[in-house]
Design a protein around this motif. Sequence first.
Motif, PDB file in Angstrom:
ATOM      1  N   ARG A  65     -48.860  13.255  -2.785  1.00 12.49           N
ATOM      2  CA  ARG A  65     -47.750  14.205  -2.905  1.00 12.49           C
ATOM      3  C   ARG A  65     -46.918  13.879  -4.154  1.00 12.49           C
ATOM      4  NH1 ARG A  65     -46.323  17.141   1.922  1.00 12.49           N
ATOM      5  NH2 ARG A  65     -47.209  16.242   3.825  1.00 12.49           N
ATOM      6  N   GLU A  66     -46.627  12.598  -4.329  1.00  9.84           N
ATOM      7  CA  GLU A  66     -45.837  12.180  -5.488  1.00  9.84           C
ATOM      8  C   GLU A  66     -46.558  12.502  -6.787  1.00  9.84           C
ATOM      9  OE1 GLU A  66     -44.487   8.153  -5.415  1.00  9.84           O
ATOM     10  OE2 GLU A  66     -44.150   8.173  -3.253  1.00  9.84           O
ATOM     11  N   ARG A  71     -51.389   9.794   1.517  1.00  4.88           N
ATOM     12  CA  ARG A  71     -50.840  11.143   1.644  1.00  4.88           C
ATOM     13  C   ARG A  71     -49.514  11.246   0.889  1.00  4.88           C
ATOM     14  NH1 ARG A  71     -52.637  14.569   5.763  1.00  4.88           N
ATOM     15  NH2 ARG A  71     -50.545  15.393   6.059  1.00  4.88           N
ATOM     16  N   GLU A  72     -48.666  10.235   1.041  1.00  5.31           N
ATOM     17  CA  GLU A  72     -47.386  10.251   0.340  1.00  5.31           C
ATOM     18  C   GLU A  72     -47.581  10.069  -1.158  1.00  5.31           C
ATOM     19  OE1 GLU A  72     -44.534  11.162   1.712  1.00  5.31           O
ATOM     20  OE2 GLU A  72     -45.872  11.539   3.407  1.00  5.31           O
ATOM     21  N   LEU A  73     -48.513   9.217  -1.529  1.00  9.28           N
ATOM     22  CA  LEU A  73     -48.746   8.962  -2.949  1.00  9.28           C
ATOM     23  C   LEU A  73     -49.323  10.188  -3.645  1.00  9.28           C
ATOM     24  CD1 LEU A  73     -48.581   6.942  -5.225  1.00  9.28           C
ATOM     25  CD2 LEU A  73     -50.851   6.090  -4.567  1.00  9.28           C
ATOM     26  N   VAL A  89     -50.683  18.975   2.485  1.00  8.92           N
ATOM     27  CA  VAL A  89     -51.692  17.992   2.076  1.00  8.92           C
ATOM     28  C   VAL A  89     -52.995  18.298   2.795  1.00  8.92           C
ATOM     29  CG1 VAL A  89     -52.361  15.551   2.081  1.00  8.92           C
ATOM     30  CG2 VAL A  89     -49.995  16.182   1.614  1.00  8.92           C
ATOM     31  N   ASP A 148     -48.665  21.891   6.139  1.00  7.54           N
ATOM     32  CA  ASP A 148     -48.426  20.475   5.883  1.00  7.54           C
ATOM     33  C   ASP A 148     -48.271  20.157   4.403  1.00  7.54           C
ATOM     34  OD1 ASP A 148     -48.392  17.647   6.928  1.00  7.54           O
ATOM     35  OD2 ASP A 148     -50.127  17.511   5.595  1.00  7.54           O
ATOM     36  N   ALA A 188     -52.071   7.377   5.630  1.00  9.33           N
ATOM     37  CA  ALA A 188     -50.652   7.721   5.608  1.00  9.33           C
ATOM     38  C   ALA A 188     -50.027   7.383   4.253  1.00  9.33           C
ATOM     39  CB  ALA A 188     -49.912   6.989   6.727  1.00  9.33           C
ATOM     40  N   ALA A 189     -50.383   6.220   3.711  1.00  9.30           N
ATOM     41  CA  ALA A 189     -49.826   5.803   2.423  1.00  9.30           C
ATOM     42  C   ALA A 189     -50.319   6.705   1.293  1.00  9.30           C
ATOM     43  CB  ALA A 189     -50.194   4.348   2.148  1.00  9.30           C
TER      44      ALA A 189
END
Length: 258
Positions: free
Chosen positions: A239-240, A235-237, A188, A186, A232-233
């Motif tokens: 990653r960024e 996790r994306e942040l 993360v 994944d 969810a939010a």
Amino acid sequence: MARAVPAVERAFDVLELFLDAHELSAPEITAQLGLPRTTVHELVGTLSERGYLMPAGRGSNRFRLGMRGFQLGAAYAERLDLAREGQLVAEDIAERCQETVHVGVRDGADVLYVAKVDSSHPVRMVSAVGRRLPAHCTALGKVLLAALPHAEVDELYGNRRLDAMTEHSITTRKALRQELDAIAKDGVAREYCESNESVACVAAPVCDESGEVVAAMSISVPILRWNDETEAALRELVREGAAALSECLGHTGSRTLL
């Protein structure tokens, strides 16, 4: 591996006591290390002469860390771009999510925080740069462990039961391996009350110019603000943020743990 020098090991044992204590007396050092009193006096005397220890006050028989240790630490920090760049990227990510952001590296079976930005909320995670935690109990640590070959993870933990920080902590190598494999796919890692009963966390790997995973970035949130949408939010942040820090370290390719 070169043969360890006992006298040097004992000197480091003395110094490392001060990681958890502001001041110590020679008798306290003797009691904690179980060394002969004369040996401790010789070690403390030598470390004081070299500037690694100093009296806690004029005429005091207690000691604290001296300036020489600070100078070495400052020299290390000056050369460690990761800490400097990590702090800058962490500040940006923390501003965007208003939660606590850490950057950490693996040190054996532990994770060590090298950068941190606090949440702006009154209820937040309490931590500090320089703190270390068992890697298998944290999202930061697990994402770093997931980058290692299976054999290296096995060597770190052997067949022993893993120490738990909370009732949610992973305590078996089998369970850890299953989670690390999932994280590797994944990209993360997730932690829910595994190192702190009141905190949840997500983390992603940071790579250097060679593509090696050298650090990780995490976002920590008190569970009172944690839900599926928040996770969810974040996790994306994260990653960024990890990708941005990787770019600062010279990484230009795609990141993967596999």
